[in-house]
Scaffold this motif. Structure first.
Motif, PDB file in Angstrom:
ATOM      1  N   ILE A 365       0.824  -1.211   0.000  1.00 28.81           N
ATOM      2  CA  ILE A 365       0.000   0.000   0.000  1.00 28.81           C
ATOM      3  C   ILE A 365       0.858   1.262   0.000  1.00 28.81           C
ATOM      4  N   ALA A 366       1.862   1.296   0.867  1.00 32.40           N
ATOM      5  CA  ALA A 366       2.620   2.532   1.093  1.00 32.40           C
ATOM      6  C   ALA A 366       4.081   2.427   0.696  1.00 32.40           C
ATOM      7  N   ASP A 367       4.469   1.382   0.012  1.00 35.20           N
ATOM      8  CA  ASP A 367       5.849   1.120  -0.357  1.00 35.20           C
ATOM      9  C   ASP A 367       6.709   0.957   0.897  1.00 35.20           C
ATOM     10  N   ARG A 368       8.014   1.179   0.789  1.00 39.04           N
ATOM     11  CA  ARG A 368       8.928   0.836   1.873  1.00 39.04           C
ATOM     12  C   ARG A 368       8.577   1.473   3.224  1.00 39.04           C
ATOM     13  N   PRO A 369       8.116   2.729   3.276  1.00 47.23           N
ATOM     14  CA  PRO A 369       7.790   3.313   4.584  1.00 47.23           C
ATOM     15  C   PRO A 369       6.694   2.567   5.343  1.00 47.23           C
ATOM     16  N   GLY A 370       5.888   1.753   4.641  1.00 48.27           N
ATOM     17  CA  GLY A 370       4.833   1.018   5.313  1.00 48.27           C
ATOM     18  C   GLY A 370       5.295  -0.272   5.963  1.00 48.27           C
ATOM     19  N   PHE A 371       6.515  -0.708   5.618  1.00 47.61           N
ATOM     20  CA  PHE A 371       6.973  -2.027   6.070  1.00 47.61           C
ATOM     21  C   PHE A 371       7.107  -2.108   7.594  1.00 47.61           C
ATOM     22  N   ALA A 372       7.843  -1.175   8.192  1.00 51.02           N
ATOM     23  CA  ALA A 372       8.084  -1.236   9.643  1.00 51.02           C
ATOM     24  C   ALA A 372       6.789  -1.094  10.449  1.00 51.02           C
ATOM     25  N   PRO A 373       5.932  -0.111  10.153  1.00 56.59           N
ATOM     26  CA  PRO A 373       4.657  -0.045  10.887  1.00 56.59           C
ATOM     27  C   PRO A 373       3.819  -1.314  10.714  1.00 56.59           C
ATOM     28  N   GLY A 374       3.822  -1.878   9.505  1.00 58.04           N
ATOM     29  CA  GLY A 374       3.062  -3.103   9.280  1.00 58.04           C
ATOM     30  C   GLY A 374       3.617  -4.271  10.070  1.00 58.04           C
ATOM     31  N   MET A 375       4.932  -4.386  10.124  1.00 58.58           N
ATOM     32  CA  MET A 375       5.566  -5.472  10.876  1.00 58.58           C
ATOM     33  C   MET A 375       5.241  -5.362  12.363  1.00 58.58           C
ATOM     34  N   VAL A 376       5.353  -4.160  12.923  1.00 61.21           N
ATOM     35  CA  VAL A 376       5.080  -3.975  14.358  1.00 61.21           C
ATOM     36  C   VAL A 376       3.606  -4.215  14.666  1.00 61.21           C
ATOM     37  N   ALA A 377       2.720  -3.670  13.818  1.00 62.30           N
ATOM     38  CA  ALA A 377       1.288  -3.877  14.039  1.00 62.30           C
ATOM     39  C   ALA A 377       0.935  -5.357  13.928  1.00 62.30           C
ATOM     40  N   GLY A 378       1.574  -6.063  12.981  1.00 68.17           N
ATOM     41  CA  GLY A 378       1.336  -7.500  12.847  1.00 68.17           C
ATOM     42  C   GLY A 378       1.838  -8.276  14.041  1.00 68.17           C
ATOM     43  N   LEU A 379       2.973  -7.858  14.618  1.00 66.95           N
ATOM     44  CA  LEU A 379       3.500  -8.516  15.808  1.00 66.95           C
ATOM     45  C   LEU A 379       2.568  -8.303  16.997  1.00 66.95           C
ATOM     46  N   ILE A 380       1.980  -7.108  17.079  1.00 71.49           N
ATOM     47  CA  ILE A 380       1.003  -6.834  18.146  1.00 71.49           C
ATOM     48  C   ILE A 380      -0.223  -7.725  17.969  1.00 71.49           C
ATOM     49  N   ALA A 381      -0.659  -7.905  16.713  1.00 67.45           N
ATOM     50  CA  ALA A 381      -1.797  -8.786  16.449  1.00 67.45           C
ATOM     51  C   ALA A 381      -1.485 -10.214  16.871  1.00 67.45           C
ATOM     52  N   PHE A 382      -0.266 -10.674  16.568  1.00 66.57           N
ATOM     53  CA  PHE A 382       0.125 -12.024  16.946  1.00 66.57           C
ATOM     54  C   PHE A 382       0.229 -12.162  18.473  1.00 66.57           C
ATOM     55  N   SER A 383       0.905 -11.228  19.106  1.00 68.32           N
ATOM     56  CA  SER A 383       1.082 -11.285  20.561  1.00 68.32           C
ATOM     57  C   SER A 383      -0.241 -11.183  21.289  1.00 68.32           C
ATOM     58  N   GLY A 384      -1.172 -10.436  20.709  1.00 67.81           N
ATOM     59  CA  GLY A 384      -2.482 -10.264  21.336  1.00 67.81           C
ATOM     60  C   GLY A 384      -3.465 -11.358  20.995  1.00 67.81           C
ATOM     61  N   GLU A 385      -2.996 -12.396  20.287  1.00 66.43           N
ATOM     62  CA  GLU A 385      -3.817 -13.560  19.932  1.00 66.43           C
ATOM     63  C   GLU A 385      -5.058 -13.165  19.133  1.00 66.43           C
ATOM     64  N   SER A 386      -4.891 -12.170  18.271  1.00 72.11           N
ATOM     65  CA  SER A 386      -6.016 -11.801  17.403  1.00 72.11           C
ATOM     66  C   SER A 386      -5.929 -12.505  16.048  1.00 72.11           C
ATOM     67  N   GLY A 387      -4.915 -13.356  15.859  1.00 77.20           N
ATOM     68  CA  GLY A 387      -4.864 -14.260  14.715  1.00 77.20           C
ATOM     69  C   GLY A 387      -4.706 -13.585  13.365  1.00 77.20           C
ATOM     70  N   PHE A 388      -5.093 -14.332  12.328  1.00 72.93           N
ATOM     71  CA  PHE A 388      -4.915 -13.835  10.972  1.00 72.93           C
ATOM     72  C   PHE A 388      -5.805 -12.645  10.666  1.00 72.93           C
ATOM     73  N   LEU A 389      -6.994 -12.629  11.222  1.00 73.05           N
ATOM     74  CA  LEU A 389      -7.861 -11.477  11.007  1.00 73.05           C
ATOM     75  C   LEU A 389      -7.201 -10.223  11.558  1.00 73.05           C
ATOM     76  N   GLY A 390      -6.610 -10.342  12.747  1.00 75.34           N
ATOM     77  CA  GLY A 390      -5.888  -9.212  13.314  1.00 75.34           C
ATOM     78  C   GLY A 390      -4.706  -8.808  12.450  1.00 75.34           C
TER      79      GLY A 390
END
Length: 628
Positions: A365-390
């Motif tokens: 969506i946002a090219d390279r600047p979107g990678f780090a925010p997406g990775m951190v937000a995805g890690l929060i989704a995983f850690s928070g047990e919100s799964g693939f939907l999260g």
């Protein structure tokens, strides 16, 4: 070095015996091998076919240029072949090929060799030159024609290198293909020839196997009216920020140069704003076959996540060979190697799936600047047990937040563009996406996932079978498309949540289309051409490997009969897998994991076999014999 130094009498065939693409590759490679130019003939042929899988080297206008750069070649050589009747070579224009130049580049070929090999491809754009080669009665006449044409080309290159008067319009172009031997330079010459005819001044940078040539300078970029990128490889684009930019496939540079050039000088090309965003796009500008929007972003995430799914999943399945609980130190089945496999596959590869999914969605969506925010937000989704939907929500949230940040901080001068990339976007992007995920997304999605799991666990037998029918059928509707991927992603989410039944139905449904088609080509040979029967054999392997896409060529050729047949067979297999109580603890692997990761695997094999037989019988009864 001239072309005649690489093309010899013993590597020329004026009357090819081949009648198919594979045969012509074999015949030309045999001539090359007989001339003592190959260290390993089969390895060279394999490299040629590998290049053909990327895109056909049948460039159209009756010409094909199969090529490869490999250690199987002892010294750079060209093989010439000619077929007066023509051979179907999957050409870009759909017409038979008559002239074949097989380019064999050694792994250690120097730049001079590569430039000479590449020059040949540009000569063949001239229709009169092709006609001259077709009419040549002897090998000597072929060599004379090539020598004369090449000398004219070299003279033109020298004139082009000298300063010229400024034209009314100035266009820059960049060309590149995966191999960087033929298409790169053909697109460059096609653009230059058409620009000359249109009265447009142009400079073309080539990204070939011998490196970047004719590199565009900052001054030239500043003066240019527009830039054309005709490439199938990654090109450095940030240098074009603020300029009108057209992106297309390298074959478009060969086949549609006038269209690209007229668009470039029209003033209607989109302005590239840097960091992967243009002010506007359309089909021609963004390249043929490229998808956009939600599906494009989702598939970017899923495709980059799949290696973690497949690699990690199969390692998990291998650990089950030692026992389902062999990875657990407290179990009587414990085995240290099983624990290692589970740690690598389940504790690391699987733990990265959701962060990687989110990161690459955001990056799409946002090219390279979107990678780090997406990775951190995805890690929060995983850690928070919100799964693939999260994870899906995290990726889209982070991506569009960064797009918003780009607009908010658009007031900053271009001189501070680097500050935005390394400071502004990471800090605000990570904070905002992380905060929203923690405060508003993780909790509700976790609750939704728990409710879904509870609902699935409470389904009666009839409803479970219906769910299996639905999921199995979805796998066959578009065979790797969004419906197929939706079912697959749902199955992964269920595995992540500890419910292993839905994905058993999904894998069964996904294996049936290629297996059923393969079985049909075996049982009903008169309903398929020889080529289809040969392709059917590979579908046994693809089906066993859980690669549903193997069914696509057959479905595309006869959708009215094939698609209903595979949907019915897949739906039956999915429903039976649920009815038999099968569960699947590995997300991928097909036959490689069935015996160790599937509960009650004999009945699971029966479910797949029944679905495949139904598909085969339906196709056999619905299709008409080929001779009719």
């Amino acid at each position: 070095m001239k072309i005649s130094q690489l093309l010899h009498h013993d590597t020329m065939i004026l009357d090819l015996k081949a009648t198919s693409k594979n045969q012509v590759i074999e015949e030309l490679a045999t001539a090359l091998d007989s001339a003592g130019k190959l260290a390993n003939k089969q390895q060279f042929i394999d490299e040629i076919h590998k290049r053909e899988q990327q895109s056909s080297t049948g460039i159209g206008d009756g010409v094909a240029i199969p090529h490869a750069k490999t250690s199987a070649v002892l010294e750079p050589t060209i093989v010439f072949g000619r077929s007066s009747r023509g051979i179907d070579y999957d050409s870009l224009d759909g017409k038979p090929s008559h002239l074949f130049f097989m380019i064999a580049a050694s792994a250690g070929a120097n730049n001079e060799h590569l430039q000479t090999l590449s020059r040949l491809s540009t000569l063949l754009i001239d229709a009169s030159f092709r006609e001259l080669l077709m009419k040549a009665a002897t090998k000597e006449e072929v060599l004379v024609a090539i020598n004369e044409k090449e000398q004219l080309k070299l003279n033109a290159e020298q004139e082009e290198a000298s300063p010229a008067a400024a034209a009314e319009k100035y266009v820059l172009a960049v060309t590149g293909c995966p191999t960087g031997i033929a298409h790169t330079y053909m697109a460059a010459d096609s653009l230059k020839d058409k620009a000359k005819a249109l009265g447009i001044k142009i400079k073309v940078e080539t990204n070939g196997s011998d490196g970047v040539k004719n590199r565009l300078t900052a001054d030239e970029i500043a003066r240019a009216d527009a830039i054309i990128i005709a490439a199938d490889t990654k090109v450095e684009k940030e240098r074009f920020s603020g300029k009108r930019l057209i992106e297309a496939a390298v074959t478009d540079g060969i086949r549609r140069p006038e269209e690209l050039l007229r668009k470039a000088v029209s003033g209607n090309a989109p302005v590239y704003n840097g960091e992967g965003a243009s002010s506007s796009r359309d089909g021609a500008e963004s390249g043929a076959g490229k998808k956009s929007g939600f599906y494009k972003h989702l598939m970017n995430g899923v495709s980059n996540m799949l290696p973690f799914v497949v690699g990690g999943g199969i390692l998990i399945a291998i650990s089950f060979i030692f026992g389902i609980e062999a990875f657990n130190p407290e179990s009587a089945e414990y085995h240290p190697f099983a624990e290692t496999l589970m740690t690598i596959g389940g504790g690391n590869a699987f733990n990265l799936m959701i962060p990687v999914l989110a990161a690459f969605i955001a990056m799409s969506i946002a090219d390279r600047p979107g990678f780090a925010p997406g990775m951190v937000a995805g890690l929060i989704a995983f850690s928070g047990e919100s799964g693939f939907l999260g994870g899906l929500i995290a990726g889209f949230l982070a991506g569009y937040l960064v797009v918003l940040l780009k607009k908010v901080f658009n007031f900053m001068p271009p001189s501070l563009a680097g500050i935005k990339t390394i400071l502004v976007y990471p800090v605000f992007g990570i904070f905002l996406s992380g905060y929203i995920m923690l405060e508003f997304i993780v909790g509700p999605v976790q609750t939704l996932n728990s409710s879904l799991i509870s609902w699935l666990g409470g389904l009666g037998t009839g409803n479970i079978v219906l769910l299996g029918i639905l999921l199995g059928g979805m796998m066959a509707v578009d065979m790797g498309g969004p419906i197929n991927k939706a079912a697959f992603t749902f199955g992964l989410a269920m595995i992540d949540a500890g419910n292993f039944a839905p994905h058993a139905a999904i894998m069964a449904g996904g294996m049936v289309p290629p297996l059923g088609i393969a079985l049909a080509t075996t049982l009903f040979k008169n309903k398929f051409t020889k080529q289809e029967r040969e392709a059917g054999k590979t579908n046994y392997i693809m089906g066993a490997s859980f690669i549903t896409e193997g069914a696509i060529p057959f479905a595309a050729a006869d959708p009215g009969r094939v698609i209903p047949s595979i949907i019915v067979g897949s739906a039956v297999s999915g429903g039976l897998a649920m009815l038999f109580g099968n569960t699947l603890m590995a997300p991928h692997g097909g036959a490689f994991v069935i015996f160790v990761a599937v509960e009650n695997w004999p009945l699971y094999l029966l479910a797949i076999a029944i679905g495949s037989i139904i598909t085969a019988l339906m196709i056999g009864f619905l299709k008409k014999p080929v001779n009719k």
